[in-house]
Design a protein around this motif. Structure first.
Motif, PDB file in Angstrom:
ATOM      1  N   PHE A 105       0.824  -1.206   0.000  1.00  0.00           N
ATOM      2  CA  PHE A 105       0.000   0.000   0.000  1.00  0.00           C
ATOM      3  C   PHE A 105       0.860   1.258   0.000  1.00  0.00           C
ATOM      4  O   PHE A 105       0.517   2.259  -0.644  1.00  0.00           O
ATOM      5  CB  PHE A 105      -0.929   0.005   1.212  1.00  0.00           C
ATOM      6  CG  PHE A 105      -2.105  -0.927   1.098  1.00  0.00           C
ATOM      7  CD1 PHE A 105      -2.776  -1.083  -0.102  1.00  0.00           C
ATOM      8  CD2 PHE A 105      -2.550  -1.645   2.195  1.00  0.00           C
ATOM      9  CE1 PHE A 105      -3.872  -1.937  -0.221  1.00  0.00           C
ATOM     10  CE2 PHE A 105      -3.636  -2.499   2.100  1.00  0.00           C
ATOM     11  CZ  PHE A 105      -4.298  -2.650   0.887  1.00  0.00           C
ATOM     12  N   TYR A 109       0.754   4.062  -3.168  1.00  0.00           N
ATOM     13  CA  TYR A 109       0.421   5.480  -3.003  1.00  0.00           C
ATOM     14  C   TYR A 109       1.253   6.342  -3.955  1.00  0.00           C
ATOM     15  O   TYR A 109       0.753   7.317  -4.535  1.00  0.00           O
ATOM     16  CB  TYR A 109       0.669   5.897  -1.551  1.00  0.00           C
ATOM     17  CG  TYR A 109       0.619   7.385  -1.319  1.00  0.00           C
ATOM     18  CD1 TYR A 109      -0.589   8.054  -1.193  1.00  0.00           C
ATOM     19  CD2 TYR A 109       1.799   8.134  -1.233  1.00  0.00           C
ATOM     20  CE1 TYR A 109      -0.641   9.423  -0.982  1.00  0.00           C
ATOM     21  CE2 TYR A 109       1.757   9.499  -1.030  1.00  0.00           C
ATOM     22  CZ  TYR A 109       0.552  10.137  -0.901  1.00  0.00           C
ATOM     23  OH  TYR A 109       0.514  11.499  -0.710  1.00  0.00           O
ATOM     24  N   THR A 139      -9.359  -2.672  -4.060  1.00  0.00           N
ATOM     25  CA  THR A 139      -8.894  -2.424  -2.689  1.00  0.00           C
ATOM     26  C   THR A 139      -7.669  -1.526  -2.691  1.00  0.00           C
ATOM     27  O   THR A 139      -7.551  -0.611  -1.861  1.00  0.00           O
ATOM     28  CB  THR A 139      -8.565  -3.754  -1.994  1.00  0.00           C
ATOM     29  OG1 THR A 139      -9.739  -4.577  -1.980  1.00  0.00           O
ATOM     30  CG2 THR A 139      -8.098  -3.530  -0.569  1.00  0.00           C
ATOM     31  N   VAL A 140      -6.749  -1.769  -3.615  1.00  0.00           N
ATOM     32  CA  VAL A 140      -5.543  -0.939  -3.708  1.00  0.00           C
ATOM     33  C   VAL A 140      -5.919   0.502  -4.035  1.00  0.00           C
ATOM     34  O   VAL A 140      -5.403   1.450  -3.419  1.00  0.00           O
ATOM     35  CB  VAL A 140      -4.583  -1.502  -4.772  1.00  0.00           C
ATOM     36  CG1 VAL A 140      -3.400  -0.558  -4.985  1.00  0.00           C
ATOM     37  CG2 VAL A 140      -4.080  -2.880  -4.357  1.00  0.00           C
ATOM     38  N   ARG A 142      -8.832   2.025  -3.531  1.00  0.00           N
ATOM     39  CA  ARG A 142      -9.581   2.620  -2.427  1.00  0.00           C
ATOM     40  C   ARG A 142      -8.647   3.053  -1.302  1.00  0.00           C
ATOM     41  O   ARG A 142      -8.781   4.153  -0.753  1.00  0.00           O
ATOM     42  CB  ARG A 142     -10.617   1.622  -1.908  1.00  0.00           C
ATOM     43  CG  ARG A 142     -11.519   2.180  -0.818  1.00  0.00           C
ATOM     44  CD  ARG A 142     -12.700   1.273  -0.545  1.00  0.00           C
ATOM     45  NE  ARG A 142     -12.284  -0.076  -0.164  1.00  0.00           N
ATOM     46  CZ  ARG A 142     -12.447  -1.160  -0.936  1.00  0.00           C
ATOM     47  NH1 ARG A 142     -13.001  -1.060  -2.131  1.00  0.00           N
ATOM     48  NH2 ARG A 142     -12.060  -2.348  -0.508  1.00  0.00           N
ATOM     49  N   GLU A 143      -7.659   2.220  -0.980  1.00  0.00           N
ATOM     50  CA  GLU A 143      -6.711   2.578   0.080  1.00  0.00           C
ATOM     51  C   GLU A 143      -5.818   3.737  -0.346  1.00  0.00           C
ATOM     52  O   GLU A 143      -5.492   4.625   0.459  1.00  0.00           O
ATOM     53  CB  GLU A 143      -5.859   1.361   0.448  1.00  0.00           C
ATOM     54  CG  GLU A 143      -4.806   1.613   1.508  1.00  0.00           C
ATOM     55  CD  GLU A 143      -5.374   2.032   2.854  1.00  0.00           C
ATOM     56  OE1 GLU A 143      -4.589   2.534   3.695  1.00  0.00           O
ATOM     57  OE2 GLU A 143      -6.584   1.863   3.083  1.00  0.00           O
ATOM     58  N   THR A 144      -5.426   3.773  -1.606  1.00  0.00           N
ATOM     59  CA  THR A 144      -4.608   4.875  -2.112  1.00  0.00           C
ATOM     60  C   THR A 144      -5.368   6.196  -2.016  1.00  0.00           C
ATOM     61  O   THR A 144      -4.817   7.214  -1.578  1.00  0.00           O
ATOM     62  CB  THR A 144      -4.202   4.598  -3.571  1.00  0.00           C
ATOM     63  OG1 THR A 144      -3.413   3.401  -3.629  1.00  0.00           O
ATOM     64  CG2 THR A 144      -3.395   5.756  -4.136  1.00  0.00           C
ATOM     65  N   ARG A 146      -7.877   6.874  -0.021  1.00  0.00           N
ATOM     66  CA  ARG A 146      -8.089   7.201   1.396  1.00  0.00           C
ATOM     67  C   ARG A 146      -6.857   7.893   1.975  1.00  0.00           C
ATOM     68  O   ARG A 146      -6.965   8.904   2.678  1.00  0.00           O
ATOM     69  CB  ARG A 146      -8.382   5.926   2.188  1.00  0.00           C
ATOM     70  CG  ARG A 146      -8.716   6.164   3.661  1.00  0.00           C
ATOM     71  CD  ARG A 146      -8.764   4.872   4.439  1.00  0.00           C
ATOM     72  NE  ARG A 146      -7.443   4.301   4.629  1.00  0.00           N
ATOM     73  CZ  ARG A 146      -6.611   4.681   5.599  1.00  0.00           C
ATOM     74  NH1 ARG A 146      -6.955   5.646   6.450  1.00  0.00           N
ATOM     75  NH2 ARG A 146      -5.422   4.114   5.723  1.00  0.00           N
ATOM     76  N   ARG A 147      -5.693   7.371   1.675  1.00  0.00           N
ATOM     77  CA  ARG A 147      -4.457   7.962   2.179  1.00  0.00           C
ATOM     78  C   ARG A 147      -4.233   9.355   1.593  1.00  0.00           C
ATOM     79  O   ARG A 147      -3.818  10.272   2.306  1.00  0.00           O
ATOM     80  CB  ARG A 147      -3.272   7.048   1.840  1.00  0.00           C
ATOM     81  CG  ARG A 147      -3.305   5.728   2.568  1.00  0.00           C
ATOM     82  CD  ARG A 147      -2.165   4.827   2.146  1.00  0.00           C
ATOM     83  NE  ARG A 147      -2.179   3.590   2.928  1.00  0.00           N
ATOM     84  CZ  ARG A 147      -1.086   2.928   3.283  1.00  0.00           C
ATOM     85  NH1 ARG A 147       0.106   3.366   2.920  1.00  0.00           N
ATOM     86  NH2 ARG A 147      -1.171   1.822   3.983  1.00  0.00           N
TER      87      ARG A 147
END
Length: 260
Positions: A105, A109, A139-140, A142-144, A146-147
């Motif tokens: 993750f 980013y 998922t990757v 969405r997490e990127t 979010r960060r």
């Protein structure tokens, strides 16, 4: 499966979605990283702006440097380094998955930074680490996102993430919360967030959070670029004049010649 070659203005995020839908296997290169896919899932990501998995494992003490390189030498050609670490008893499967997911993750980013262009996709390419736990592309992404949103709310200038950093004088790291203080102590005008995260064996994202908070407080800023070397111009068509000669040096050379 064949994939159209990326164009110069192709979005890395868009192509990544296409590769996921096509269940592609291979490596997608962007300006800031490489994403490895297997059957449409992301299995590994690398970026020069984020410490790699081996760096994190060895600097944290989870694996000795000798143990890490033994696994790379014995299992790298077969793309089974992660499996080797577990089978040799150097690391538990759970610890490997947790550390690998964080490193994946962190690198994603940067590899999927806003405006990132897909430079190349190599079908069939695999990373020597081997698959640890595949992560869906959704998922990757969405997490990127979010960060990115969280860091923007802390401090909106992303230059802090990649540039060498400097700090204002007079701030004692001991006066700050422990993690923030340890982060600030390594800001020296040359280190980037990746250098600091590696030195502390911290996750890159956690380091970025502290650095953006320090930037918001006016304590840390991107370091100014180094001064360029002066250009000594010589006579030419543009009418430039000779630099004034070093007369003392010429005098010493003359005396040396006369003494011969």
């Amino acid at each position: 499966m064949t994939v159209a070659a990326p164009t110069e203005d192709g979005s890395a995020t868009e192509l990544l979605g296409t590769l996921a839908a096509d269940r592609a296997t291979g490596a997608l290169s962007t300006e800031s990283g490489v994403l490895y896919l297997s059957a449409g899932d992301v299995v590994h990501v690398e970026s020069a702006h984020s410490p790699d998995l081996g760096d994190l494992l060895t600097r944290s003490g989870a694996v000795t440097p000798d143990g890490w390189w033994e696994a790379v030498e014995r299992a790298g050609a077969g793309h089974r380094v992660g499996r080797r670490l577990v089978d040799s008893g150097r690391l538990t499967a759970g610890a490997l998955e947790l550390c690998h997911l964080g490193a994946l993750f962190d690198a994603a980013y940067f590899a999927l930074a806003p405006g990132s262009v897909a430079l190349r996709f190599r079908p069939g390419a695999a990373h020597w680490l081997g698959a640890v736990r595949p992560v869906p592309v959704a998922t990757v992404l969405r997490e990127t996102w979010r960060r990115r949103d969280l860091l923007h709310r802390l401090w909106p200038d992303p230059a802090v993430d990649t540039a060498p950093l400097t700090r204002v004088p007079g701030v004692d790291p001991a006066d700050l919360p422990p993690r923030r203080g340890r982060t600030l102590a390594l800001v020296d005008g040359a280190r980037t967030a990746a250098h600091i995260a590696s030195a502390l064996a911290y996750r890159t994202f956690h380091t970025l959070v502290e650095l953006r908070r320090l930037a918001a407080a006016g304590i840390v800023t991107p370091a100014p670029p180094p001064p360029t070397a002066p250009v000594h111009r010589v006579p030419g068509e543009d009418g430039a004049a000779w630099d004034e000669p070093d007369t003392a040096l010429l005098r010493r050379l003359l005396h040396a010649l006369e003494a011969l």
